[in-house]
Design a protein around this motif. Structure first.
Motif, PDB file in Angstrom:
ATOM      1  N   ASP A1497      -3.532 -29.234  -8.967  1.00  0.00           N
ATOM      2  CA  ASP A1497      -4.159 -29.130 -10.288  1.00  0.00           C
ATOM      3  C   ASP A1497      -4.420 -30.542 -10.818  1.00  0.00           C
ATOM      4  O   ASP A1497      -3.493 -31.324 -11.020  1.00  0.00           O
ATOM      5  N   PRO A1498      -5.692 -30.868 -11.064  1.00  0.00           N
ATOM      6  CA  PRO A1498      -5.987 -32.250 -11.527  1.00  0.00           C
ATOM      7  C   PRO A1498      -5.424 -32.545 -12.903  1.00  0.00           C
ATOM      8  O   PRO A1498      -5.307 -33.705 -13.289  1.00  0.00           O
ATOM      9  N   ASN A1625     -20.938 -39.165  -5.432  1.00  0.00           N
ATOM     10  CA  ASN A1625     -21.175 -38.093  -4.454  1.00  0.00           C
ATOM     11  C   ASN A1625     -20.033 -37.968  -3.443  1.00  0.00           C
ATOM     12  O   ASN A1625     -19.959 -36.981  -2.718  1.00  0.00           O
ATOM     13  N   GLN A1626     -19.161 -38.975  -3.364  1.00  0.00           N
ATOM     14  CA  GLN A1626     -18.021 -38.909  -2.416  1.00  0.00           C
ATOM     15  C   GLN A1626     -16.740 -38.459  -3.107  1.00  0.00           C
ATOM     16  O   GLN A1626     -15.698 -38.372  -2.470  1.00  0.00           O
ATOM     17  N   LEU A1627     -16.797 -38.171  -4.421  1.00  0.00           N
ATOM     18  CA  LEU A1627     -15.588 -37.723  -5.153  1.00  0.00           C
ATOM     19  C   LEU A1627     -15.492 -36.210  -5.013  1.00  0.00           C
ATOM     20  O   LEU A1627     -16.018 -35.458  -5.821  1.00  0.00           O
ATOM     21  N   PRO A1670     -18.702 -25.005 -11.067  1.00  0.00           N
ATOM     22  CA  PRO A1670     -17.468 -25.747 -10.758  1.00  0.00           C
ATOM     23  C   PRO A1670     -17.652 -27.258 -10.877  1.00  0.00           C
ATOM     24  O   PRO A1670     -18.761 -27.762 -10.825  1.00  0.00           O
ATOM     25  N   HIS A1671     -16.495 -27.971 -11.018  1.00  0.00           N
ATOM     26  CA  HIS A1671     -16.507 -29.430 -11.047  1.00  0.00           C
ATOM     27  C   HIS A1671     -15.692 -29.938  -9.863  1.00  0.00           C
ATOM     28  O   HIS A1671     -14.603 -29.442  -9.605  1.00  0.00           O
ATOM     29  N   PRO A1672     -16.194 -30.951  -9.146  1.00  0.00           N
ATOM     30  CA  PRO A1672     -15.437 -31.490  -8.005  1.00  0.00           C
ATOM     31  C   PRO A1672     -14.071 -32.035  -8.437  1.00  0.00           C
ATOM     32  O   PRO A1672     -13.950 -32.673  -9.495  1.00  0.00           O
ATOM     33  N   TRP A1673     -13.082 -31.799  -7.603  1.00  0.00           N
ATOM     34  CA  TRP A1673     -11.702 -32.225  -7.901  1.00  0.00           C
ATOM     35  C   TRP A1673     -11.626 -33.741  -8.065  1.00  0.00           C
ATOM     36  O   TRP A1673     -11.015 -34.246  -9.010  1.00  0.00           O
ATOM     37  N   GLY A1674     -12.246 -34.478  -7.147  1.00  0.00           N
ATOM     38  CA  GLY A1674     -12.186 -35.941  -7.203  1.00  0.00           C
ATOM     39  C   GLY A1674     -12.812 -36.502  -8.467  1.00  0.00           C
ATOM     40  O   GLY A1674     -12.384 -37.534  -8.986  1.00  0.00           O
ATOM     41  N   LEU A1676     -12.814 -35.015 -11.436  1.00  0.00           N
ATOM     42  CA  LEU A1676     -11.884 -34.790 -12.549  1.00  0.00           C
ATOM     43  C   LEU A1676     -10.750 -35.814 -12.541  1.00  0.00           C
ATOM     44  O   LEU A1676     -10.435 -36.409 -13.570  1.00  0.00           O
ATOM     45  N   ILE A1677     -10.141 -36.040 -11.352  1.00  0.00           N
ATOM     46  CA  ILE A1677      -8.988 -36.962 -11.354  1.00  0.00           C
ATOM     47  C   ILE A1677      -9.431 -38.391 -11.689  1.00  0.00           C
ATOM     48  O   ILE A1677      -8.705 -39.143 -12.331  1.00  0.00           O
ATOM     49  N   THR A1678     -10.665 -38.753 -11.291  1.00  0.00           N
ATOM     50  CA  THR A1678     -11.157 -40.106 -11.609  1.00  0.00           C
ATOM     51  C   THR A1678     -11.363 -40.262 -13.114  1.00  0.00           C
ATOM     52  O   THR A1678     -10.948 -41.267 -13.715  1.00  0.00           O
ATOM     53  N   PHE A1679     -11.972 -39.262 -13.741  1.00  0.00           N
ATOM     54  CA  PHE A1679     -12.258 -39.370 -15.171  1.00  0.00           C
ATOM     55  C   PHE A1679     -10.968 -39.331 -15.996  1.00  0.00           C
ATOM     56  O   PHE A1679     -10.819 -40.057 -16.978  1.00  0.00           O
TER      57      PHE A1679
END
Length: 1729
Positions: A1497-1498, A1625-1627, A1670-1674, A1676-1679
């Motif tokens: 879970d982010p 695009n890689q997140l 949906p939102h990419p997991w990477g 969310l964790i970056t933001f």
């Protein structure tokens, strides 16, 4: 809304014009905010939002405020949609309730919430039938517009009856929204001053008056004034005018008309802008929508006429006007302004037009037969009014309101639309002057007559007696006769009663004498001019004379006017005089019926009637004069057949000795015995300088219809008149050559608009009349000839009156310009000579040019008329074939029941009298000499009808071609006239003219060969513009020949290809010319492909190889690829090139290996082609689908077999899977073969191919017919229609499936697969051919059914099919790739349905072992994204594109749910072709994660990303992303990553990535994406090699990070946005790439040297988070890390707080990510620090 506010705020810092446009747009946008269509979720709008199609875009300029989306940052906010917030908890959605649009470059918004006066407007798009205001009459007093208190106060009724108004019809809109300035309270002085100006507009003398123009000038002055009081008066006046709108329907007509002119003038002068302009236009539109003939309709017409020249600025407004139900009843000139206004143009020929108010309707009807339209305005009126006398009836009181004035405009030339009294004025000026009263007395007299009515007669007589002294009575009599009676026939009885009431015998005598004087002036004027005005005046005076003499039992004395002699003299002098005299005499005698003394059978009256009866018998008397005599007889209750015509017209002695009452200056009148019974008078040449009077009056014809050749402009040359005595030519003979060019240019400029307009108007009239007259005539040839006679006459007449004056001016101007350019330093004397020569030459040759245009129009009109009446002709032919006589039953019933016997149409031929009318049309074509030879009709009528149509079509095509070529030739500058290419074009034109005249195939073939060789011969060394024109000309000739009405596409393409193959080598290899021909569908690709492959001679012919390489590169590799050319079209060429490449052993021609590599990667992604392999079979099938030269009888044989098979398939005995039917069919085929002694239809490859092609075409044709049936019969059941199509298609598919299953040995899969590929190739070939030919008429259904049913048949669970399943799927993938949407856009919906079918997806992605189907399916998705990309990039989402986009989203959702690993592995390839602004589409792909993985879970507090087990595992990427890097660039990049050399690599990096300077397309997006991923993967490997893992500390101080930091700093806004997108695009799901690029993004934020970079990083992350899930997991964790970690000081940045909405947005995101309490702490903590 926020974008609107931002834009509005910025409007203060731009130019006034742009500011006005922005604010108008703001106001308009506020109306449609609630109902505008949003782009699909996830698409960031780049340009304007779609607007509702109401009157919400009347701004003349449309601005795209967000051009260049990629260069925007999120200063305002980047939320693209309100509905896109479902990815966050509900409390976050409120933060985005008013989505913002991005603002360029983050300007600091000092006043973020400033509202404007326009923000509350919401009602413009609603209907506004009433006014604004609140319905209260406070402050209106005696009329808020200050109308006079005399008996024509328009407010009297209103003040009494306002309480009874239907209040709901008046919408309550606050006017302060329209004028913020009008919100203020105006002082009483300001209000009084404003009202005083209105008072002056409506005042009559002696009160102070102002014209509308004067008021408008004053308002313009006040608007821009620096004096506050004047600005307030301006605002007050406009507010009052708009508030008064609701009461306009109660105004008297004259006042309403003046108000309309004022209203229109306000728009014309641009006195109102923004919302007020919209409201003014809306009021005019609403008025025009009122019923035709209503008061407000006339208000709208008058206002519109005033600002008609502004209509071109409001194209959308013009569309609303044109959609009004009674638009066709608008005045004709306004219709033209509106029609051209829709294209933002003025009409090419600005016709004079008049508009009429209610009182003139009766006048127009009464004078229609006399050809007297509305009269010209009189001076002294409002200068903008073009009006006629107005009669308004209120209760039982009749008030006659007419224009005032005493002087007349002399500067307006008389036209067909006006009645003017110039002739009378000129004659009066020359007579003895009478005593004129002072000007104020003249105005009073005008006022008296202006307001004269039956009810106030006595009062006005008394006023006249008081006002006018005896000495002025002669002037009054002259005024009454000249300026009232002569142009107001409707009021003759009123004026006659006035004389009776006045009881002044002296005055009556003056009036009578003045009447005689004016009649004599008109009778003695020059009648050669066919002056409609003079004839109308004479008729009116005749009516008046009869009324004041005969009707009152007073005689017309012989000494004053000898009526009988006048008729005889007119007969002697000719038709022109009769046109004046007969209607005049008829009007005089009309009044005798009201006389006790002179009514028939009075001998004096009957003697004149008998002369008229004798005239009526004359064969050559014009029909309209006969009609005048018949009408007179009817009015006098006489039967024309009972009159006793004498022999006066034959009495030569009497005719010799007539007293002359008609003078004809400049004419030699011959003696009667030398004259035929009726002659047409001719005039001597008018002096050349007198251009103004001749411009409006057609001179006598000089040419017969056959004299002029209109096939080309060269037809003018033999007839051009060059007067040798012209001084200029004597001094400078070389200038003679300018004349032809000047005349030709003048004709060329006018010919198209005039011809089109003339035909458009004449066509409808002619068609309706001919249909009516010949409704019961069964002979189509009679109908056709009559239609052509009438059409010729009307078209020529229309063309003549339209073009004569513009031609005269144009020729004169062209000549002056040519002379001036030839004699650059002309002396004043030379200039005078030039002007004189230009005037004389224009005068001498105007008739010729006019005839040329007229004949061009006539020649074009004939075939058009045939097309219009084609159905009528066919009905008559059909009836004759069935052995019956045609007649229209509806017309027959109508005629029998409604029409009197005398004029009733009879079944059978048309009455000879009616035919005589049409023969008269043929004899006298306007502008040409009369002809009596009707036996040989001209042009198209000389041919039999069927041939005529065929010939006419070809002739029309050639004529159009000739016209266009001439236009191109005229456009070539004189300096290039001797250029070889210009000369070649002239030569081409001559060949076209020759071909047009002969019209046979041999001439056409010669022309085609010349055009092809001309194209191949063109070299690029010439002038660029000329070369372009040269190529266009040759192409238009070839396209003309290719037209289906000429020689058709198959013949033309075959001959062009033959020319290309057979021409000489020095021409043959012109790649630009060949590509041009292919691009324009002019080459048979199969034939040309084979020739090209052979001509290379396996690499020995180097020129051919180089040419083939260039052609393949242009057509199949370059970005500008030709959409309709596929790899199948150049199959043999590519194959030969590949063979040359493979066998050359390193000595291949330069560039061939690279070219073949690109071709292979583009087109061989599915499967390698081997000669004879499946792919070869498919491409040969596609090629063979275009061949038509089948053996005789093959089609019939194939049709018979197909029918037999369909019957067997649907029979009850077909057996399971139709196996029994198949056996029976094969037996039947063999039996048929034996019977026909022919080679078996299924025995050779060639015949199998032809059989399948013919069957496919027949099944498709049946389907088209069935669907056409549904269009003709909408009530038909669609399901039944579809079943009818499927009946044949399903049987055909089953036959294919059975043949595939049973072909060859059971274990021999190769034969089966080859057959399947061949059949699929044939179906694809037929589809592409059909798509190309039918274009928008193309139907997907039959092809979709064939593919889907074949797919299901061949994926059935059978052993024999399972063994070939992968090859079957490969064949279908190849098929779908060849039919990709960019190649066959008409098939796109069926294509998407096919590739997303559950069976196909399951087989490709699940059932095929080792994921062998994945790369092929990925290629198909890339094909789909590539087609959608340009539409999504520009947000051009029309309804069809929205459907396709939604379908694509659904396919991706299915893949995300069922095959997420597929999206994971190919994410790079997909994101590479999806435009940057498609946020949601990309998120769907990036959100995929393997099904065996459980995502952390982010939002978990203190989540340690680097501790996750998956975080060091690299994801699988199956796309070759390094392939797009140029070899040298890749080499330098690798070197820099290892050794940091070459040192210039970083400085050159931006220029390597940049491809153009065009905003939005500056950078190579694919190269940026590849660079980012490659550097990232190399960096991860580098860190791992050092035994570390990526983190914020390990990624720094490396060559890899240097590149990233350099890109972040060095790129401009657009480039940086693309670069950051490539990182984002890689997140994705937890893996080493996600971790590395997350750290990189955060590091770039932390180390950024400007806030702009940090702001853009935030934008890229945020815009991906605020769309739907949906939102990419990477991501969310970056933001979350960015906003939570105090090290990044996120909350300290200015852009977070630039506007309350932005701040609220970030707070909501923080609360969502970290919980409310923690978010509050973080924000406060960072804020405090």
């Amino acid at each position: 809304m926020c974008f609107i506010e931002c834009t509005e705020k910025n409007s203060r810092s731009v130019s006034q014009e742009l500011s006005e446009t922005i604010l108008t747009m703001v106001a308009n946008c506020s109306n449609v905010m609630n109902k505008a269509r949003q782009p699909p979720p996830g698409v960031m709008p780049k340009g304007r939002p779609p607007s509702a199609s109401s009157l919400d875009a009347i701004s003349p300029v449309q601005i795209d405020p967000l051009a260049g989306m990629t260069s925007l940052s999120i200063g305002g906010s980047a939320a693209p949609h309100t509905q896109s917030m479902q990815g966050f908890p509900p409390n976050l959605g409120s933060a985005f309730s008013t989505p913002q649009s991005p603002a360029k470059a983050f300007p600091p918004l000092s006043t973020p919430n400033q509202t404007t006066a326009f923000s509350g407007i919401g009602g413009l798009s609603s209907q506004l039938p009433g006014g604004l205001g609140t319905g209260s009459l406070t402050g209106i007093g005696t009329g808020a517009l200050g109308l006079p208190a005399v008996n024509n106060d328009p407010f009297v009724q209103r003040k009494l009856g306002t309480s009874g108004l239907n209040q709901p019809t008046f919408q309550q809109t606050d006017l302060s929204q329209v004028w913020p300035e009008a919100n203020q309270h105006f002082s009483k002085e300001i209000d009084d001053e404003a009202n005083s100006y209105f008072q002056r507009i409506y005042n009559h003398p002696p009160h102070p008056t102002m014209s509308v123009d004067e008021v408008l000038e004053m308002l313009q002055r006040f608007k821009d004034s620096t004096i506050k009081r004047e600005r307030e008066v301006f605002n007050c006046m406009l507010r009052n005018l708009f508030e008064e709108y609701r009461f306009f329907p109660q105004y008297p007509d004259k006042e309403l008309h003046i108000t309309a002119c004022l209203f229109g003038g306000i728009i014309e002068k641009g006195l109102v802008t923004y919302m007020a302009l919209g409201l003014a236009l809306r009021y005019v539109l609403e008025a025009l929508r009122k019923p035709f003939g209503s008061k407000m309709y006339y208000f709208g017409i008058a206002a519109l006429d005033r600002f008609k020249n502004r209509l071109k600025d409001y194209p959308q407004y013009c569309q609303h006007l044109a959609s009004i139900s009674h638009f066709m009843q608008f005045p004709h000139h306004l219709q033209e302004y509106i029609e051209y206004g829709q294209q933002s143009r003025d009409p090419p020929v600005k016709m004079q037009g008049s508009i009429t108010t209610p009182g003139s309707i009766a006048l127009a009807q009464a004078q229609a037969q006399a050809q007297v339209p509305a009269k010209a305005p009189l001076a002294g009126q409002v200068s903008t009014m073009v009006t006629t006398s107005t009669t308004t009836t209120v209760a039982k009181t009749v008030t006659v309101t007419r224009p005032t004035g005493v002087s007349f405009k002399k500067d307006v030339p008389p036209s067909i639309n006006t009645t003017n009294i110039d002739t009378l004025l000129v004659a009066t000026d020359q007579t003895e002057r009478i005593v004129e009263p002072p000007e104020n007395i003249q105005e009073k007299i005008a006022f008296i007559f202006n307001n004269l009515s039956q009810s106030n007669m006595t009062q006005k007589v008394e006023e006249l007696k008081e006002t006018v002294k005896e000495e002025f009575m002669p002037w009054v009599s002259q005024y009454l006769v000249m300026k009232r009676v002569s142009i107001e026939p409707n009021f003759h009885s009123l004026y006659s009663n006035f004389l009776d009431t006045l009881k002044n015998p002296e005055f009556n005598k003056m009036v009578l004498n003045e009447t005689y004087r004016n009649i004599k002036v008109l009778l003695t004027s020059d009648k050669a001019a066919a002056n409609f005005s003079d004839r109308s005046l004479l008729k009116n005076l005749g009516h008046w004379l009869g009324m004041i003499t005969l009707a009152k039992n007073k005689p017309i004395l012989h000494t004053d006017l000898d009526v009988k002699s006048l008729l005889l003299e007119a007969y002697v002098k000719g038709q022109q005089e009769l046109l004046y005299v007969v209607p005049f005499v008829a009007k005089v005698l009309e009044s005798s019926i009201r006389s006790v003394v002179f009514r028939p059978p009075n001998p004096w009256t009957m003697a004149i009637m008998n002369v008229l009866a004798e005239l009526h018998q004359e064969h050559d008397l014009k029909l309209n004069l006969k009609f005048e005599i018949e009408v007179l007889c009817k009015n006098l209750a006489l039967d024309i057949n009972e009159l006793k015509p004498g022999n006066l017209l034959k009495d030569k002695d009497r005719l010799k000795n007539l007293d002359e009452q008609l003078s004809a200056p400049k004419k030699d009148v011959k003696q009667p015995e030398e004259l035929p019974p009726i002659t047409t008078t001719t005039t001597s040449t008018t002096p050349a300088t007198n251009t103004t009077c001749t411009a409006t009056v057609p001179p006598q014809p000089q040419y017969s219809y056959h004299d002029i050749n209109v096939y080309s402009l060269a037809g003018l040359a033999p007839h051009i008149t060059l007067n040798p005595t012209i001084p200029l030519f004597q001094a400078h003979p070389q200038l003679k050559q300018c004349v032809r060019q000047a005349i030709e240019r003048a004709v060329q400029e006018l010919v198209h608009p005039v011809v089109d307009r003339s035909i458009k108007i004449a066509m409808t009239t002619c068609e309706q009349i001919v249909r009516k007259d010949f409704a019961l005539d069964s002979e189509e040839s009679r109908m056709r000839i009559a239609a052509h006679h009438m059409m010729r006459n009307l078209t020529a007449g229309m063309a003549m009156i339209t073009c004569r004056e513009p031609l005269l001016m144009s020729i004169s101007t062209n000549l002056k310009n040519s002379f001036a350019s030839a004699l650059r330093t002309a002396s004043p004397q030379q200039r005078e000579m030039m002007d004189q020569a230009a005037a004389q030459l224009a005068q001498d040759n105007c008739e010729l040019a006019c005839c040329f245009i007229q004949k061009t129009a006539v020649e074009k009109a004939g075939p058009e008329m045939d097309k219009r009446l084609a159905t009528e002709f066919e009905l008559r032919k059909h009836a004759r074939q069935e052995g019956r006589r045609y007649c229209d039953p509806v017309v027959l019933t109508y005629q029998a029941e409604r029409m009197p016997e005398q004029i009733r149409l009879k079944v059978g031929g048309v009455d000879p009298k009616q035919l005589a009318v049409y023969e008269e049309f043929a004899r006298n074509v306007p502008g040409f000499l009369p002809t009596n030879d009707l036996s040989q009709p001209t042009g198209f009528l000389a041919q039999p009808m069927k041939q005529a149509w065929a010939t006419d079509d070809v002739a029309q095509i050639y004529d159009k071609c000739i016209t266009e070529l001439e236009q191109h030739l005229h456009a070539i500058p004189p300096t290039l006239a001797m250029n070889p290419q210009a000369q070649a074009l002239r030569s081409l034109l001559e060949v076209v003219v020759l071909s047009r005249n002969s019209r046979d195939a041999i001439a056409a073939l010669g022309l085609l060969q010349k055009a092809v060789e001309g194209l191949l011969d063109a070299t690029s060394g010439a002038d660029a513009d000329l070369l372009l024109r040269y190529r266009e000309c040759h192409l238009l000739v070839l396209k003309a020949l290719q037209d289906g009405r000429a020689y058709g596409s198959p013949w033309c393409n075959k001959q062009i290809t033959r020319c290309l193959i057979e021409c000489r080598d020095e021409y043959k290899y012109n790649v630009e010319a060949v590509e041009l021909l292919i691009r324009n569908h002019l080459v048979n690709m199969q034939q040309y492909d084979l020739h090209l492959a052979q001509s290379m001679e396996n690499g020995l012919n180097y020129m051919a190889v180089a040419f083939a390489m260039q052609l393949v590169k242009i057509l199949l590799v370059d970005e500008r690829s030709v959409a309709h050319v596929t790899e199948a079209d150049l199959f043999h060429t590519i194959e030969t090139l590949m063979r040359i490449n493979a066998h050359s052993r390193g000595n291949a021609p330069e560039g061939l290996p690279q070219l073949m590599e690109v071709v292979r990667s583009n087109y061989e992604a599915m499967i390698d082609r081997a000669h004879g392999g499946p792919n070869f079979m498919m491409h040969s099938g596609i090629s063979q689908a275009s061949e038509y030269d089948d053996p005789p009888g093959l089609r019939e044989k194939a049709e018979y077999l197909l029918r037999e098979w369909v019957n067997l398939y649907h029979s009850a005995a077909a057996g399971r899977d139709s196996t029994k039917a198949f056996s029976a069919f094969v037996g039947q085929v063999e039996l048929l073969e034996r019977k026909m002694h022919q080679q078996g239809i299924l025995k050779t490859d060639d015949l199998i191919t032809r059989f399948f092609r013919l069957c496919t075409e027949m099944c498709v044709e049946i389907s088209y017919r069935a669907q056409a049936e549904q269009q003709h019969n909408p009530a038909a059941n669609p399901t039944m229609i579809r079943a009818k199509c499927y009946h044949n298609l399903d049987a055909f598919v089953r036959l294919i499936a059975l043949l595939v299953k049973h072909s060859g040995e059971a274990t021999n899969t190769v034969t089966k697969i080859n057959l399947l590929n061949k059949v699929l190739g044939i179906v694809v070939g037929v589809l592409l051919q059909d798509h190309d030919v039918r274009q928008s008429e193309f139907q997907q259904l039959p092809y979709h059914r064939i593919f889907i049913m074949l797919l299901l048949e061949l994926n059935a669970p059978e052993h024999v099919l399972e063994t070939i399943n992968f090859q079957t799927l490969t064949a279908f993938c190849n098929t779908f790739h060849i039919l990709r949407p960019t190649k066959a856009p008409g098939f796109v919906y069926a294509w998407l349905e096919l590739i997303s079918h559950r069976i196909f997806i399951a087989r490709m992605l699940a059932h095929t072992p080792q994921q062998k189907g994945w790369p092929m399916y990925a290629q198909l998705l890339i094909d789909l994204f590539k087609y959608l990309a340009p539409f999504l990039r520009n947000v051009e989402l029309t309804k069809p594109m929205q459907i396709l986009y939604k379908g694509t989203l659904r396919v991706l959702l299915v893949l995300l749910h069922d095959f997420p690993e597929f999206l994971c592995d190919y994410h790079y390839g997909f994101c590479d072709v999806i435009p940057p602004n498609c946020i949601q589409l990309r998120n769907l792909i990036l959100s995929a994660f393997p099904r065996n993985m459980r995502l952390p879970d982010p939002f978990t507090p203190n989540l340690k990303v680097d501790m996750l087990s998956e975080i060091n595992i690299a994801p699988r990427i199956l796309t070759n992303f390094t392939g797009v890097m140029p070899p040298q660039f890749k080499k330098d990049l690798d070197s820099y990553l290892k050794t940091r050399s070459p040192v210039t690599f970083l400085s050159d990096l931006r220029s390597n990535l940049q491809v153009s300077n065009e905003p939005g397309n500056r950078y190579n997006l694919q190269l940026i994406n590849a660079l980012v991923l490659y550097v990232g993967t190399q960096a991860i490997a580098h860190i791992h090699n050092k035994g570390s893992t990526p983190s914020m500390s390990t990624i720094t101080h490396s060559a890899h990070m240097d590149i990233f930091q350099n890109l972040a700093v060095d790129l401009d806004t657009e480039g940086r946005y693309l670069f950051l997108n490539a990182i984002a695009n890689q997140l994705r799901y937890p893996n080493s790439h996600t971790h590395y690029f997350s750290c990189t993004m955060l590091y770039l934020f932390a180390e950024a040297n400007t806030e702009a970079i940090q702001e853009q990083i935030t934008r890229v992350l945020l815009e991906r988070l605020i769309v739907n899930r949906p939102h990419p997991w990477g991501l969310l964790i970056t933001f979350i890390e960015l906003i939570k970690n105090p090290a990044f000081k996120f909350w300290n940045h200015e852009f977070v707080h630039c506007a309350p909405e932005i701040e609220k947005l970030f707070q909501s995101v923080a609360q969502c990510c970290m919980g409310q309490k923690q978010a509050q702490q973080v924000m406060e903590g960072t804020g405090a620090s």
